[in-house]
Each structure stands twice: as C-alpha cells, then as structure tokens.
Design a protein around this motif. Structure first.
Motif, PDB file in Angstrom:
ATOM      1  N   SER A 155     -15.635  36.129  16.188  1.00 56.34           N
ATOM      2  CA  SER A 155     -16.181  35.872  14.917  1.00 56.34           C
ATOM      3  C   SER A 155     -17.031  36.868  14.347  1.00 56.34           C
ATOM      4  O   SER A 155     -17.485  36.813  13.238  1.00 56.34           O
ATOM      5  CB  SER A 155     -17.201  34.393  15.060  1.00 56.34           C
ATOM      6  N   GLY A 156     -17.699  37.726  15.183  1.00 54.66           N
ATOM      7  CA  GLY A 156     -18.511  38.887  14.741  1.00 54.66           C
ATOM      8  C   GLY A 156     -17.627  40.284  14.528  1.00 54.66           C
ATOM      9  O   GLY A 156     -18.209  41.242  14.197  1.00 54.66           O
ATOM     10  N   SER A 157     -16.508  39.898  14.359  1.00 51.29           N
ATOM     11  CA  SER A 157     -15.550  41.007  14.025  1.00 51.29           C
ATOM     12  C   SER A 157     -14.567  40.832  12.658  1.00 51.29           C
ATOM     13  O   SER A 157     -14.170  39.608  12.511  1.00 51.29           O
ATOM     14  CB  SER A 157     -14.754  41.490  15.095  1.00 51.29           C
ATOM     15  N   LEU A 158     -14.832  41.735  11.627  1.00 52.14           N
ATOM     16  CA  LEU A 158     -13.863  41.464  10.559  1.00 52.14           C
ATOM     17  C   LEU A 158     -12.466  41.410  10.781  1.00 52.14           C
ATOM     18  O   LEU A 158     -11.502  40.997  10.210  1.00 52.14           O
ATOM     19  CB  LEU A 158     -14.155  42.631   9.446  1.00 52.14           C
ATOM     20  N   LEU A 159     -12.157  42.114  11.877  1.00 49.26           N
ATOM     21  CA  LEU A 159     -10.707  42.391  12.517  1.00 49.26           C
ATOM     22  C   LEU A 159     -10.343  41.418  13.354  1.00 49.26           C
ATOM     23  O   LEU A 159      -9.008  40.923  13.048  1.00 49.26           O
ATOM     24  CB  LEU A 159     -10.535  43.757  13.306  1.00 49.26           C
ATOM     25  N   PHE A 160     -11.129  40.681  14.083  1.00 56.14           N
ATOM     26  CA  PHE A 160     -10.624  39.466  14.950  1.00 56.14           C
ATOM     27  C   PHE A 160     -11.147  38.285  14.513  1.00 56.14           C
ATOM     28  O   PHE A 160     -11.297  37.472  15.578  1.00 56.14           O
ATOM     29  CB  PHE A 160     -10.832  40.037  16.444  1.00 56.14           C
ATOM     30  N   CYS A 161     -11.629  38.047  13.376  1.00 58.15           N
ATOM     31  CA  CYS A 161     -12.342  36.600  13.354  1.00 58.15           C
ATOM     32  C   CYS A 161     -11.404  35.470  13.262  1.00 58.15           C
ATOM     33  O   CYS A 161     -11.795  34.456  13.655  1.00 58.15           O
ATOM     34  CB  CYS A 161     -13.118  36.858  11.822  1.00 58.15           C
ATOM     35  N   TRP A 162     -10.118  35.974  12.966  1.00 57.66           N
ATOM     36  CA  TRP A 162      -9.069  34.803  12.976  1.00 57.66           C
ATOM     37  C   TRP A 162      -9.030  34.378  14.295  1.00 57.66           C
ATOM     38  O   TRP A 162      -8.519  33.086  14.194  1.00 57.66           O
ATOM     39  CB  TRP A 162      -7.780  35.284  12.327  1.00 57.66           C
ATOM     40  N   LEU A 163      -9.378  35.069  15.276  1.00 56.61           N
ATOM     41  CA  LEU A 163      -9.098  34.565  16.408  1.00 56.61           C
ATOM     42  C   LEU A 163     -10.307  33.654  16.722  1.00 56.61           C
ATOM     43  O   LEU A 163      -9.975  32.607  17.485  1.00 56.61           O
ATOM     44  CB  LEU A 163      -9.294  35.500  17.741  1.00 56.61           C
ATOM     45  N   GLY A 164     -11.347  33.857  16.412  1.00 56.00           N
ATOM     46  CA  GLY A 164     -12.424  32.965  16.739  1.00 56.00           C
ATOM     47  C   GLY A 164     -12.164  31.678  15.823  1.00 56.00           C
ATOM     48  O   GLY A 164     -12.484  30.491  16.469  1.00 56.00           O
ATOM     49  N   ALA A 165     -11.606  31.744  14.760  1.00 59.84           N
ATOM     50  CA  ALA A 165     -11.354  30.516  13.740  1.00 59.84           C
ATOM     51  C   ALA A 165     -10.261  29.657  14.510  1.00 59.84           C
ATOM     52  O   ALA A 165     -10.407  28.356  14.790  1.00 59.84           O
ATOM     53  CB  ALA A 165     -10.907  30.847  12.449  1.00 59.84           C
ATOM     54  N   ALA A 166      -9.222  30.253  15.475  1.00 65.08           N
ATOM     55  CA  ALA A 166      -8.196  29.332  15.854  1.00 65.08           C
ATOM     56  C   ALA A 166      -8.789  28.933  17.068  1.00 65.08           C
ATOM     57  O   ALA A 166      -8.175  27.779  17.647  1.00 65.08           O
ATOM     58  CB  ALA A 166      -6.969  30.478  16.234  1.00 65.08           C
ATOM     59  N   VAL A 167      -9.654  29.560  17.953  1.00 68.63           N
ATOM     60  CA  VAL A 167     -10.159  28.878  19.106  1.00 68.63           C
ATOM     61  C   VAL A 167     -10.961  27.977  18.831  1.00 68.63           C
ATOM     62  O   VAL A 167     -10.995  26.610  19.427  1.00 68.63           O
ATOM     63  CB  VAL A 167     -11.152  29.986  19.898  1.00 68.63           C
ATOM     64  N   THR A 168     -11.854  27.958  17.766  1.00 66.95           N
ATOM     65  CA  THR A 168     -12.625  26.766  17.232  1.00 66.95           C
ATOM     66  C   THR A 168     -11.596  25.524  16.874  1.00 66.95           C
ATOM     67  O   THR A 168     -11.989  24.314  17.115  1.00 66.95           O
ATOM     68  CB  THR A 168     -13.575  27.103  16.056  1.00 66.95           C
ATOM     69  N   ALA A 169     -10.617  25.944  16.139  1.00 65.58           N
ATOM     70  CA  ALA A 169      -9.656  24.617  15.795  1.00 65.58           C
ATOM     71  C   ALA A 169      -9.165  24.045  17.103  1.00 65.58           C
ATOM     72  O   ALA A 169      -8.464  22.854  17.154  1.00 65.58           O
ATOM     73  CB  ALA A 169      -8.471  25.338  14.991  1.00 65.58           C
ATOM     74  N   LEU A 170      -8.721  25.069  17.970  1.00 70.38           N
ATOM     75  CA  LEU A 170      -7.945  24.360  19.338  1.00 70.38           C
ATOM     76  C   LEU A 170      -8.912  23.471  20.109  1.00 70.38           C
ATOM     77  O   LEU A 170      -8.557  22.340  20.524  1.00 70.38           O
ATOM     78  CB  LEU A 170      -7.548  25.435  20.028  1.00 70.38           C
ATOM     79  N   VAL A 171     -10.231  23.780  20.064  1.00 74.97           N
ATOM     80  CA  VAL A 171     -11.210  23.036  20.846  1.00 74.97           C
ATOM     81  C   VAL A 171     -11.371  21.813  20.118  1.00 74.97           C
ATOM     82  O   VAL A 171     -11.392  20.815  20.695  1.00 74.97           O
ATOM     83  CB  VAL A 171     -12.340  23.819  20.978  1.00 74.97           C
ATOM     84  N   THR A 172     -11.277  21.613  18.668  1.00 77.02           N
ATOM     85  CA  THR A 172     -11.421  20.772  17.861  1.00 77.02           C
ATOM     86  C   THR A 172     -10.291  19.626  18.140  1.00 77.02           C
ATOM     87  O   THR A 172     -10.469  18.371  18.123  1.00 77.02           O
ATOM     88  CB  THR A 172     -11.558  21.034  16.302  1.00 77.02           C
ATOM     89  N   LEU A 173      -9.029  20.267  18.136  1.00 73.29           N
ATOM     90  CA  LEU A 173      -7.790  19.379  18.393  1.00 73.29           C
ATOM     91  C   LEU A 173      -7.716  18.597  19.682  1.00 73.29           C
ATOM     92  O   LEU A 173      -7.352  17.583  19.902  1.00 73.29           O
ATOM     93  CB  LEU A 173      -6.493  20.283  17.897  1.00 73.29           C
ATOM     94  N   LEU A 218     -13.846  31.653   7.125  1.00 74.28           N
ATOM     95  CA  LEU A 218     -12.725  31.413   7.701  1.00 74.28           C
ATOM     96  C   LEU A 218     -12.920  30.485   8.755  1.00 74.28           C
ATOM     97  O   LEU A 218     -12.121  29.404   9.242  1.00 74.28           O
ATOM     98  CB  LEU A 218     -12.093  32.692   8.337  1.00 74.28           C
ATOM     99  N   LEU A 219     -13.849  30.499   9.452  1.00 72.65           N
ATOM    100  CA  LEU A 219     -14.398  29.549  10.426  1.00 72.65           C
ATOM    101  C   LEU A 219     -14.652  28.288  10.098  1.00 72.65           C
ATOM    102  O   LEU A 219     -13.970  27.113  10.392  1.00 72.65           O
ATOM    103  CB  LEU A 219     -15.867  30.154  10.892  1.00 72.65           C
ATOM    104  N   ALA A 220     -15.244  28.117   9.009  1.00 68.25           N
ATOM    105  CA  ALA A 220     -15.386  27.021   8.243  1.00 68.25           C
ATOM    106  C   ALA A 220     -13.928  26.228   7.642  1.00 68.25           C
ATOM    107  O   ALA A 220     -14.005  25.072   7.884  1.00 68.25           O
ATOM    108  CB  ALA A 220     -16.587  26.738   7.069  1.00 68.25           C
ATOM    109  N   GLY A 221     -13.318  27.096   7.116  1.00 66.28           N
ATOM    110  CA  GLY A 221     -12.265  26.615   6.613  1.00 66.28           C
ATOM    111  C   GLY A 221     -11.193  26.164   7.657  1.00 66.28           C
ATOM    112  O   GLY A 221     -10.635  24.999   7.469  1.00 66.28           O
ATOM    113  N   THR A 222     -11.088  26.624   8.594  1.00 60.96           N
ATOM    114  CA  THR A 222     -10.162  26.555   9.788  1.00 60.96           C
ATOM    115  C   THR A 222     -10.665  25.069  10.399  1.00 60.96           C
ATOM    116  O   THR A 222      -9.677  24.068  10.703  1.00 60.96           O
ATOM    117  CB  THR A 222      -9.916  27.558  10.705  1.00 60.96           C
TER     118      THR A 222
END
Length: 296
Positions: free
Chosen positions: A23-41, A74-78
């Motif tokens: 999440s601290g990277s503009l290039l890989f922030c999608w990964l942090g969002a997906a991990v957050t979503a996976l844990v939530t699910l 992206l974190l919040a939206g996902t």
C-alpha cells in the motif's frame, strides 16, 4: 498468486505485512487492496477493517509526499466492495456498489483534492495545446479536461480498479477454499431489467448534460461492462472457446471504443433475453441430437 494468497491467510500479521508493504507503493497498491479484501471476505469485517486501518498509514504517507490519493482510495473502495460481498453474499450487488464508490470518490476528490486537480488540469492543458499546434493545419479542435471532468475520471478509474481487486480477492478465496467456485459465480453475473435500465438511463442522462459530466456517466457503466465480460466468459464456456479467444476480446475492448459499446449493448440486451438460458438450452438440444444420432 495462489501461493501468495496462502501465505497471506496463514497468519494475520503476514497479511498485514503484505498489505502495508504494497500500500506504500503506487505500483503495487492494488496488491494491498486485494489482500485487504481477501481478509474481509474470509475472516470478516472486523479483521478486514484492522488490515485497512494499518495499511492506510503508508498510503497516507504516499498521499502526503506525492499528492496522489490512488493507494488510499483504492484501499477504501475495495474494502467497501468486499464488505458488501461479505454481508450480502452477492457478487452482483458488490459490483453494482462500484458505481457508488466511483461517484463518492469523484465527489471527495472535488472537495479535498482541488490542488491536485488544478495541477492535472494544467498538465492536460499543456499537452492539448501542443497537440493543437501540431495539428493546426488540419483544423483539429481539442479541449482539455477541466477539474470537474477530471474528478469524474478519477472516480471511474478507482471504481474499475476496486472491482478488479475484489475479483482477484474472490478468485484467491475460491482457489484456496472452493476451487473452481469463482468461475461459475462470475459467469452467472446478471442484473434484472429494472437495475440495468436504471444504470443505462442514469448514464445517458449524465452524458447528455455535456462533456464535463460524461466521465461521471462512466461510473454507472462499470457494472454494466462487468456483466458484459461475464457474458463473454459464459459464452466461451458453453461453446468451448479457449483463452485465446477471450484474450482477443479483452484486447479489442482496450483498443476500440466500438468494442466497449458492443459489450455494454450485449449486457443491456441480456437483461431482457437472458442469453445464458438460451445458450444452455441450445447446447442441451445439440447434445440430445448427437445422442439420438448415435442410438440410430
């Protein structure tokens, strides 16, 4: 990617480590969002919110240093989409919520990102001016996007990326705990006539208000486009088409506006005619004919 998902789900602090690092990277922030979503699910809203809270810290640092709110948005939206899916157990409803995520992102950007929007508008203005000079002989007239239009574009981009991150998280969840479950779930995505009509009419109404609001109308068409892709995957599964055909369709969608319009049109028509039911019926008839021929 399945190995990464397995690593993330093997411990809460491993999930936190991956989410915060990416999440601290503009290039890989999608990964942090997906991990957050996976844990939530998988583990519920409380665990997902805990990951979101800590992963937001490096995202805030990125926003403070560069002015780019992409990782945080992206974190919040996902997370919102994952929360909707977790509580409703409806992928269609979660995808539908992406339209609201996009609109809210755009409005918040207008409210709090004025300086960033002004800078982006100036950059686009310079770029358009250079193109205008290069094509002056052809009489081409180009208009740079304004602040309101850019806010709508940012909202639509965040909505689309949030859907993609949610799909990745749902794919990981199925791969780990229900192999093959995501494919069938995605292919069955479909909206009733009332929902589809509301999305399309709303998008057309916004687009008719002028060029400034056309980017905002895209937010309402994102769920429609997802339904269109689900329809393509369903057709490929019924007809036995390989990944090459689907890849070609995705490339065409990226490159040609006509392909985008075609996909939206197919999704709209599907709300009335239910292509999947017709394809499955025709496929059963074909199999029955083949069986009858062998019996003879």
């Amino acid at each position: 990617m399945k190995g990464l998902a397995s690593f993330v789900m093997s411990g809460r602090y491993r999930a936190l480590l991956v989410a915060m690092a990416s999440s601290g990277s503009l290039l890989f922030c999608w990964l942090g969002a997906a991990v957050t979503a996976l844990v939530t699910l998988r583990r519920g809203p409380a665990q997902g919110a805990w990951i979101l809270m800590w992963a937001s810290l490096p995202a805030l640092v990125v926003t403070r240093m560069s002015g780019d709110t992409t990782p945080l948005a992206l974190l919040a939206g996902t997370f919102v989409l994952a929360l909707v899916l977790r509580l409703s157990v409806s992928l269609a409803l979660a995808v539908l919520a992406s339209a609201l995520v996009g609109v809210i992102t755009g409005l918040l950007t207008l409210a709090f990102g004025g300086a960033m929007l002004e800078q982006l508008s100036a950059v686009f203005a310079d770029f358009v001016r250079a193109l205008q000079q290069a094509n002056n002989a052809d009489g081409v007239t180009l208009v740079a996007p304004g602040v309101t239009q850019l806010a709508g574009m940012i909202g639509a981009a965040n909505a689309a990326l949030s859907v993609l991150c949610l799909m990745l998280a749902r794919y990981w969840q199925a791969a780990l705990y229900n192999p093959g479950g995501f494919a069938g779930e995605f292919r069955e995505l479909r909206y009733p006539v009332g929902v589809m009509a509301s999305l399309v009419v709303g998008a057309l109404a916004l687009a008719s208000m002028g060029l400034v609001y056309r980017s905002w109308s895209v937010n309402l068409l994102i769920p429609v486009s997802v339904i269109g892709f689900a329809l393509l995957h369903a057709w490929a599964a019924v007809k036995g088409r390989g990944t090459f055909w689907l890849t070609a369709m995705y490339v065409a969608w990226l490159l040609f506006d006509a392909a985008k319009l075609m996909l939206v049109g197919l999704a709209v028509v599907d709300a009335w005619v239910d292509f999947r039911r017709r394809w499955l019926g025709a496929d059963r008839d074909d199999r029955d004919d083949d069986t009858s021929g062998r019996d003879d």
